[in-house]
Design a protein around this motif. Structure first.
Motif, PDB file in Angstrom:
ATOM      1  N   GLY A  34      18.850  -5.629   0.759  1.00  0.00           N
ATOM      2  CA  GLY A  34      18.132  -6.685   0.070  1.00  0.00           C
ATOM      3  C   GLY A  34      17.970  -6.508  -1.419  1.00  0.00           C
ATOM      4  N   PHE A  35      18.658  -5.553  -2.009  1.00  0.00           N
ATOM      5  CA  PHE A  35      18.578  -5.346  -3.454  1.00  0.00           C
ATOM      6  C   PHE A  35      19.493  -6.344  -4.160  1.00  0.00           C
ATOM      7  CE2 PHE A  35      17.062  -1.288  -1.890  1.00  0.00           C
ATOM      8  CZ  PHE A  35      16.026  -1.004  -2.761  1.00  0.00           C
ATOM      9  N   THR A  36      19.090  -7.611  -4.146  1.00  0.00           N
ATOM     10  CA  THR A  36      19.856  -8.676  -4.771  1.00  0.00           C
ATOM     11  C   THR A  36      19.145  -9.138  -6.040  1.00  0.00           C
ATOM     12  OG1 THR A  36      18.728 -10.299  -3.383  1.00  0.00           O
ATOM     13  CG2 THR A  36      20.836  -9.460  -2.586  1.00  0.00           C
ATOM     14  N   LYS A  37      19.842  -9.935  -6.847  1.00  0.00           N
ATOM     15  CA  LYS A  37      19.285 -10.393  -8.123  1.00  0.00           C
ATOM     16  C   LYS A  37      17.954 -11.095  -7.923  1.00  0.00           C
ATOM     17  CE  LYS A  37      23.532 -10.970 -10.678  1.00  0.00           C
ATOM     18  NZ  LYS A  37      24.384 -11.889 -11.426  1.00  0.00           N
ATOM     19  N   LYS A  38      17.038 -10.855  -8.855  1.00  0.00           N
ATOM     20  CA  LYS A  38      15.721 -11.466  -8.941  1.00  0.00           C
ATOM     21  C   LYS A  38      14.774 -11.095  -7.794  1.00  0.00           C
ATOM     22  CE  LYS A  38      17.204 -15.257 -11.790  1.00  0.00           C
ATOM     23  NZ  LYS A  38      17.142 -16.663 -12.088  1.00  0.00           N
ATOM     24  N   THR A  39      15.108 -10.056  -7.040  1.00  0.00           N
ATOM     25  CA  THR A  39      14.217  -9.560  -5.999  1.00  0.00           C
ATOM     26  C   THR A  39      13.222  -8.594  -6.628  1.00  0.00           C
ATOM     27  OG1 THR A  39      15.967  -9.732  -4.357  1.00  0.00           O
ATOM     28  CG2 THR A  39      14.113  -8.343  -3.796  1.00  0.00           C
ATOM     29  N   LYS A  40      11.957  -8.729  -6.289  1.00  0.00           N
ATOM     30  CA  LYS A  40      10.921  -7.834  -6.812  1.00  0.00           C
ATOM     31  C   LYS A  40      10.966  -6.516  -6.055  1.00  0.00           C
ATOM     32  CE  LYS A  40       8.997 -11.040  -9.376  1.00  0.00           C
ATOM     33  NZ  LYS A  40       9.227 -11.106 -10.777  1.00  0.00           N
ATOM     34  N   VAL A  41      10.883  -5.424  -6.802  1.00  0.00           N
ATOM     35  CA  VAL A  41      10.855  -4.091  -6.211  1.00  0.00           C
ATOM     36  C   VAL A  41       9.761  -3.281  -6.903  1.00  0.00           C
ATOM     37  CG1 VAL A  41      12.668  -3.207  -7.728  1.00  0.00           C
ATOM     38  CG2 VAL A  41      12.249  -2.094  -5.564  1.00  0.00           C
ATOM     39  N   LYS A  42       9.002  -2.537  -6.107  1.00  0.00           N
ATOM     40  CA  LYS A  42       7.882  -1.757  -6.637  1.00  0.00           C
ATOM     41  C   LYS A  42       8.054  -0.300  -6.231  1.00  0.00           C
ATOM     42  CE  LYS A  42       2.847  -1.522  -6.556  1.00  0.00           C
ATOM     43  NZ  LYS A  42       1.621  -2.109  -6.015  1.00  0.00           N
ATOM     44  N   VAL A  43       7.860   0.605  -7.178  1.00  0.00           N
ATOM     45  CA  VAL A  43       7.937   2.038  -6.910  1.00  0.00           C
ATOM     46  C   VAL A  43       6.545   2.502  -6.491  1.00  0.00           C
ATOM     47  CG1 VAL A  43       8.428   4.304  -7.878  1.00  0.00           C
ATOM     48  CG2 VAL A  43       9.802   2.341  -8.565  1.00  0.00           C
ATOM     49  N   HIS A  44       6.430   3.023  -5.274  1.00  0.00           N
ATOM     50  CA  HIS A  44       5.123   3.476  -4.781  1.00  0.00           C
ATOM     51  C   HIS A  44       4.830   4.926  -5.158  1.00  0.00           C
ATOM     52  CE1 HIS A  44       3.295   0.225  -2.491  1.00  0.00           C
ATOM     53  NE2 HIS A  44       4.527  -0.173  -2.236  1.00  0.00           N
ATOM     54  N   ARG A  45       5.766   5.820  -4.854  1.00  0.00           N
ATOM     55  CA  ARG A  45       5.549   7.225  -5.209  1.00  0.00           C
ATOM     56  C   ARG A  45       6.822   8.040  -5.118  1.00  0.00           C
ATOM     57  NH1 ARG A  45       2.300   9.530   0.031  1.00  0.00           N
ATOM     58  NH2 ARG A  45       1.936   7.400   0.649  1.00  0.00           N
ATOM     59  N   LYS A  46       6.745   9.240  -5.698  1.00  0.00           N
ATOM     60  CA  LYS A  46       7.848  10.197  -5.644  1.00  0.00           C
ATOM     61  C   LYS A  46       7.463  11.319  -4.688  1.00  0.00           C
ATOM     62  CE  LYS A  46       7.963  11.033 -10.160  1.00  0.00           C
ATOM     63  NZ  LYS A  46       8.433  11.618 -11.425  1.00  0.00           N
ATOM     64  N   SER A  47       8.480  11.983  -4.142  1.00  0.00           N
ATOM     65  CA  SER A  47       8.205  13.167  -3.337  1.00  0.00           C
ATOM     66  C   SER A  47       7.777  14.305  -4.259  1.00  0.00           C
ATOM     67  CB  SER A  47       9.432  13.573  -2.526  1.00  0.00           C
ATOM     68  OG  SER A  47      10.452  14.009  -3.387  1.00  0.00           O
ATOM     69  N   LEU A  48       7.255  15.362  -3.695  1.00  0.00           N
ATOM     70  CA  LEU A  48       6.764  16.477  -4.505  1.00  0.00           C
ATOM     71  C   LEU A  48       7.857  17.095  -5.370  1.00  0.00           C
ATOM     72  CD1 LEU A  48       4.391  18.258  -1.984  1.00  0.00           C
ATOM     73  CD2 LEU A  48       3.772  16.865  -3.957  1.00  0.00           C
ATOM     74  N   LEU A  49       9.052  17.173  -4.845  1.00  0.00           N
ATOM     75  CA  LEU A  49      10.155  17.759  -5.617  1.00  0.00           C
ATOM     76  C   LEU A  49      10.919  16.712  -6.412  1.00  0.00           C
ATOM     77  CD1 LEU A  49      11.513  20.269  -2.964  1.00  0.00           C
ATOM     78  CD2 LEU A  49       9.994  20.732  -4.891  1.00  0.00           C
ATOM     79  N   GLY A  50      10.557  15.440  -6.272  1.00  0.00           N
ATOM     80  CA  GLY A  50      11.183  14.380  -7.046  1.00  0.00           C
ATOM     81  C   GLY A  50      12.559  13.967  -6.557  1.00  0.00           C
ATOM     82  N   GLN A  51      12.929  14.356  -5.341  1.00  0.00           N
ATOM     83  CA  GLN A  51      14.252  14.022  -4.821  1.00  0.00           C
ATOM     84  C   GLN A  51      14.284  12.694  -4.071  1.00  0.00           C
ATOM     85  OE1 GLN A  51      17.095  15.720  -5.468  1.00  0.00           O
ATOM     86  NE2 GLN A  51      15.766  16.841  -6.854  1.00  0.00           N
TER      87      GLN A  51
END
Length: 75
Positions: A34-51
């Motif tokens: 579903g990563f298509t144009k004009k789709t809203k996406v929100k970053v919730h969190r990163k893992s502890l090691l950032g991977q």
């Protein structure tokens, strides 16, 4: 344009496109998710090691590796 890795936790952005550098299989899978144009996406969190990152897209929360998120370009 920024990639999704440069978005701060808690921010919401709009998908602009999938990078042309992305391998065909990854590009196809991101479009299927579903990563298509004009789709809203929100970053919730990163893992502890950032991977890995937790991102919200179309009401779903996905856990994705940072290697894949660099191919998603946002405004």
């Amino acid at each position: 344009m920024l990639n999704l890795l440069s978005v701060k936790t808690g921010e919401q952005r709009e998908v602009k496109e999938i990078s042309s550098d992305a391998p065909f299989k990854i590009k196809r899978r991101l479009l299927e998710l579903g990563f298509t144009k004009k789709t809203k996406v929100k970053v919730h969190r990163k893992s502890l090691l950032g991977q890995a990152y937790m991102v919200e897209l179309r009401g779903f929360i996905l856990s994705m590796k940072k290697d894949i998120l660099r191919f998603i370009l946002v405004e």
